[in-house]
Design a protein around this motif. Sequence first.
Motif, PDB file in Angstrom:
ATOM      1  N   GLY A  15     -21.975  -0.435  -3.943  1.00 24.01           N
ATOM      2  CA  GLY A  15     -20.855   0.033  -4.753  1.00 24.01           C
ATOM      3  C   GLY A  15     -20.596   1.530  -4.664  1.00 24.01           C
ATOM      4  O   GLY A  15     -19.447   1.969  -4.676  1.00 24.01           O
TER       5      GLY A  15
ATOM      6  N   HIS B  45     -25.228  -0.993 -10.855  1.00 28.51           N
ATOM      7  CA  HIS B  45     -26.378  -1.630 -11.503  1.00 28.51           C
ATOM      8  C   HIS B  45     -27.650  -1.291 -10.736  1.00 28.51           C
ATOM      9  O   HIS B  45     -28.754  -1.454 -11.235  1.00 28.51           O
ATOM     10  CB  HIS B  45     -26.161  -3.143 -11.641  1.00 28.51           C
ATOM     11  CG  HIS B  45     -26.779  -3.969 -10.553  1.00 28.51           C
ATOM     12  ND1 HIS B  45     -26.229  -4.111  -9.303  1.00 28.51           N
ATOM     13  CD2 HIS B  45     -27.934  -4.674 -10.536  1.00 28.51           C
ATOM     14  CE1 HIS B  45     -27.008  -4.880  -8.566  1.00 28.51           C
ATOM     15  NE2 HIS B  45     -28.053  -5.233  -9.274  1.00 28.51           N
ATOM     16  N   ASP B  46     -27.463  -0.778  -9.498  1.00 30.62           N
ATOM     17  CA  ASP B  46     -28.602  -0.351  -8.687  1.00 30.62           C
ATOM     18  C   ASP B  46     -28.096   0.672  -7.671  1.00 30.62           C
ATOM     19  O   ASP B  46     -26.913   1.038  -7.694  1.00 30.62           O
ATOM     20  CB  ASP B  46     -29.248  -1.550  -7.979  1.00 30.62           C
ATOM     21  CG  ASP B  46     -28.360  -2.156  -6.894  1.00 30.62           C
ATOM     22  OD1 ASP B  46     -27.193  -1.711  -6.734  1.00 30.62           O
ATOM     23  OD2 ASP B  46     -28.818  -3.059  -6.188  1.00 30.62           O
TER      24      ASP B  46
ATOM     25  N   ASP C 157     -28.174   1.279  -3.399  1.00 30.27           N
ATOM     26  CA  ASP C 157     -28.492   0.595  -2.146  1.00 30.27           C
ATOM     27  C   ASP C 157     -28.469   1.568  -0.970  1.00 30.27           C
ATOM     28  O   ASP C 157     -27.546   2.381  -0.859  1.00 30.27           O
ATOM     29  CB  ASP C 157     -27.447  -0.503  -1.885  1.00 30.27           C
ATOM     30  CG  ASP C 157     -27.220  -1.414  -3.078  1.00 30.27           C
ATOM     31  OD1 ASP C 157     -28.036  -2.316  -3.295  1.00 30.27           O
ATOM     32  OD2 ASP C 157     -26.211  -1.217  -3.801  1.00 30.27           O
TER      33      ASP C 157
HETATM   34 MN    MN Z   1     -25.510  -2.049  -5.649  1.00 28.48          MN
END
Ligand code: MN
Length: 380
Positions: free
Chosen positions: A195, A204-205, A207
């Motif tokens: 994202g 949410h995380d 990457d």
């Molecule tokens: Mn992500």
Amino acid sequence: TGQDKEMAVFSVPSYACQRRTTLDNQNTTLTDALSLLAENAELSDEDGRGVAFRRAAAVLKALPKPVTDMAQLRGLPCLGEHSLRVIRDILENGMSSEVESTKQSERYKALKVLTGIFGVGAKTADRWIREGIHTLHQLRDSGHTLNRAQQAGVFLHYDDLNRPVSKADADIIGETVGKAVDAVLPGAQVTLIGGFRRGKLTGHDVDFLITHPEEGREEGLMPKVVSWLESRGFLLYQKTTRNSYLECKDGPARPPSNIDRFERCLSIFKLANEETGGTTQLETLTENGTEPAGHRPWRAVRVDLVVSPVSQFAFALLGWTGSKLFERELRRWAGYEKAMSLSSHALYDNKQSRYLRATSEEEIFAHLGLEYIPPSERNA
Ligand code: MN
Ligand code: ATP
Ligand code: MN
């Protein structure tokens, strides 16, 4: 009135990968409603319905103006009967009774709480709910044995992992990952994916995709990066999965599902707060009784690391940038419209019976006969 006559009539192509979808969504009320129904369907193991709602929401996200009248939607793709009913309810009554009752339902609330635990998917949550477990308290008192990921998720970091990660935090983690990679394999490159690559301000995380310009040099990189991070106290949890692409016996570029086979690390980072500690808001005591974030100088952040050989880099980059629906639509376009199989590893042309090489995302779009869509416009 004149306004009615000038009412915008929209037209969009039917695959999300043919559209430019920025983060500037003009129809958030409608898309939030449809996304909630999609989420509820996905959590209830009704993937078909989930995708239908996701596609409908994606069409609305691509519209240049707010929808004010059902007539504007005539001829738009992917809007099924059910989605249209939800849209009509909202346009006419300001809300959809189905969405509101889903939101209030014990089952949906329990699914949200339980799948909010790192390492708990829809299946596990559903089993627990059928046993009468709806809250973290009930889970804790149930005597269930949790695996390592779930223990980290529920007892240690529940609140942290359910709080959005900022771009600033993502950049700090990126620096750390960069240092680790540089220390264990100079010349290797780290790229922010997911994202944040699409321009999102929160996630949410975080990457990351790692590669080395010389094919093969990336082999065995992940365990070294992980040890480097672990020995310096950056990791609260990690689970590394090795590359299984070469062992895949499912035939040329046709993995049985969209799950890819790169060397991967699902981790939880320990991110130090800014010096002043000023970034940590004072919080109320957490409902589930875990340590409130305000009392310690760090927070937990979910981080995904992926290592790809440089020959597959463009495919990995495209496959891990998302959005999830954009990826799904790219694969559907490839299969149905072009008789090709696209994965995060390769593109296979079924008519020519050969792989199509690419060293950039632009080339992959060109192979697929699609106009190039930059990451910031893949927010379907
Ligand atoms: Mn992500
Ligand atoms: P968020 O802000 O919620 O993290 P995101 O778009 O980054 O949004 P992720 O779940 O982190 O969402 O996924 C990022 C990308 O990685 C998506 O495009 C998804 O398709 C891809 N991806 C995630 N898990 C896998 C997997 N197991 N195999 C292949 N691709 C995956
Ligand atoms: Mn991820």
